[in-house]
Design an enzyme around this catalytic site. Structure first.
Site, PDB file in Angstrom:
ATOM      1  N   PHE A  25       0.850  -1.185   0.000  1.00 58.84           N
ATOM      2  CA  PHE A  25       0.000   0.000   0.000  1.00 58.84           C
ATOM      3  C   PHE A  25       0.888   1.238   0.000  1.00 58.84           C
ATOM      4  CE2 PHE A  25      -3.548  -2.585   0.408  1.00 58.84           C
ATOM      5  CZ  PHE A  25      -4.714  -1.825   0.420  1.00 58.84           C
ATOM      6  N   CYS A  31      -5.794  15.323   0.482  1.00 58.68           N
ATOM      7  CA  CYS A  31      -7.074  14.981  -0.127  1.00 58.68           C
ATOM      8  C   CYS A  31      -7.784  16.274  -0.491  1.00 58.68           C
ATOM      9  CB  CYS A  31      -7.935  14.161   0.843  1.00 58.68           C
ATOM     10  SG  CYS A  31      -9.524  13.629   0.142  1.00 58.68           S
ATOM     11  N   CYS A  46     -16.404  14.641   2.718  1.00 62.72           N
ATOM     12  CA  CYS A  46     -16.443  13.267   3.237  1.00 62.72           C
ATOM     13  C   CYS A  46     -16.345  13.317   4.751  1.00 62.72           C
ATOM     14  CB  CYS A  46     -15.294  12.454   2.640  1.00 62.72           C
ATOM     15  SG  CYS A  46     -15.244  10.745   3.236  1.00 62.72           S
ATOM     16  N   CYS A  49     -14.513   9.800   6.839  1.00 62.94           N
ATOM     17  CA  CYS A  49     -13.171   9.277   6.614  1.00 62.94           C
ATOM     18  C   CYS A  49     -12.500   8.942   7.945  1.00 62.94           C
ATOM     19  CB  CYS A  49     -12.326  10.297   5.856  1.00 62.94           C
ATOM     20  SG  CYS A  49     -10.640   9.730   5.522  1.00 62.94           S
ATOM     21  N   ASP A  50     -11.886   7.745   8.023  1.00 59.40           N
ATOM     22  CA  ASP A  50     -11.199   7.322   9.253  1.00 59.40           C
ATOM     23  C   ASP A  50      -9.724   7.038   9.002  1.00 59.40           C
ATOM     24  OD1 ASP A  50     -11.360   5.001   7.790  1.00 59.40           O
ATOM     25  OD2 ASP A  50     -12.417   3.833   9.304  1.00 59.40           O
ATOM     26  N   THR A  51      -9.167   7.632   7.934  1.00 60.97           N
ATOM     27  CA  THR A  51      -7.789   7.359   7.544  1.00 60.97           C
ATOM     28  C   THR A  51      -6.898   8.556   7.851  1.00 60.97           C
ATOM     29  OG1 THR A  51      -8.535   5.942   5.734  1.00 60.97           O
ATOM     30  CG2 THR A  51      -6.285   6.754   5.609  1.00 60.97           C
ATOM     31  N   GLU A 117      -7.070   3.517  -5.748  1.00 58.29           N
ATOM     32  CA  GLU A 117      -8.339   3.751  -5.065  1.00 58.29           C
ATOM     33  C   GLU A 117      -8.547   5.263  -4.977  1.00 58.29           C
ATOM     34  OE1 GLU A 117      -8.097   1.731  -1.311  1.00 58.29           O
ATOM     35  OE2 GLU A 117      -8.288  -0.261  -2.238  1.00 58.29           O
ATOM     36  N   HIS A 205      -9.668  -6.437   6.636  1.00 54.31           N
ATOM     37  CA  HIS A 205      -8.444  -6.137   7.385  1.00 54.31           C
ATOM     38  C   HIS A 205      -8.758  -5.682   8.810  1.00 54.31           C
ATOM     39  CE1 HIS A 205      -9.809  -2.542   5.276  1.00 54.31           C
ATOM     40  NE2 HIS A 205      -9.195  -1.787   6.154  1.00 54.31           N
TER      41      HIS A 205
END
Length: 211
Positions: A25, A31, A46, A49-51, A117, A205
């Site tokens: 990855f 973003c 968004c 988002c949890d990233t 992605e 995951h």
């Protein structure tokens, strides 16, 4: 071109059509739908988002000043010198703010199949092998074709049916994580069973406890 990368790590792809496949990855910073800072979340398109995609301080992350430097870092994360089955997932943040044709060519030269992605708001460069678009309600979707459309469900103000005219090979519906994850999963299962064009996608995951 300098590429700002939050992290580069080796794992199994956890979701979508390639779930279970070993992959590197490459998570790009930045973003266009949210700054990534909690103080700005109320203004984000968004909201869910949890990233963490802020900065370049993650595992394997950094500033890469050429396409070959970036490709070398990805290659170093792959566990084998064999050129077979190499797979990299370029994600973010929004990878298409930075990923360009030169970087894709550099990854191809090192034997990698390149998956992306994206939120679908940026026109992708040539050469991507697997394009997965995850639309966010409230943003302008400019990418209308690819291998996979993966919609987080439910999203306020939108319905999966509004995307069914687009040119994708697979249409996947993924439960929205968070405090209502259980109810959202039931709703997603129900929608897929009533609308069989849509295939359930799970974030395996998270169940497995891997990145």
């Amino acid at each position: 071109m300098t590429y700002l990368v939050k992290e580069i790590f080796y794992t199994l792809q956890g979701e979508g059509s390639h779930a279970g496949r070993p992959a590197v990855f490459c998570r790009f910073s930045r973003c266009n739908l949210w700054t990534g800072l909690e103080k700005d979340r109320h203004r984000a398109i968004c909201q869910f988002c949890d990233t963490d995609f802020v900065g370049t301080d993650g595992e394997g992350g950094g500033r890469f000043t050429s396409p070959d430097d970036l490709a070398q870092a990805v290659e170093q994360a792959w566990p084998s010198t064999s050129m077979e089955h190499r797979f990299v997932v370029c994600t973010g943040g929004e990878p298409l703010l930075q990923l360009d044709e030169a970087a894709i060519e550099a990854l191809h030269s090192r034997g990698f199949e390149v998956a992306v992605e994206t939120n679908g708001t940026r026109v992708p460069p040539q050469g991507i092998d697997w394009l997965c678009v995850s639309p966010k309600i409230g943003s302008e979707l400019v990418v209308t074709s690819g291998e996979e459309l993966k919609l987080v469900y439910p999203q306020s103000g939108g319905d999966p049916s509004q995307f069914e005219h687009l040119d994708f090979r697979y249409f996947r519906l993924q439960p929205l994580d968070g405090p209502d994850a259980e109810a959202n999963t039931r709703a997603t299962i129900d929608y897929c069973m009533k609308n069989p064009r849509w295939i359930l996608s799970l974030q395996t995951h998270k169940y497995l406890g891997i990145q």
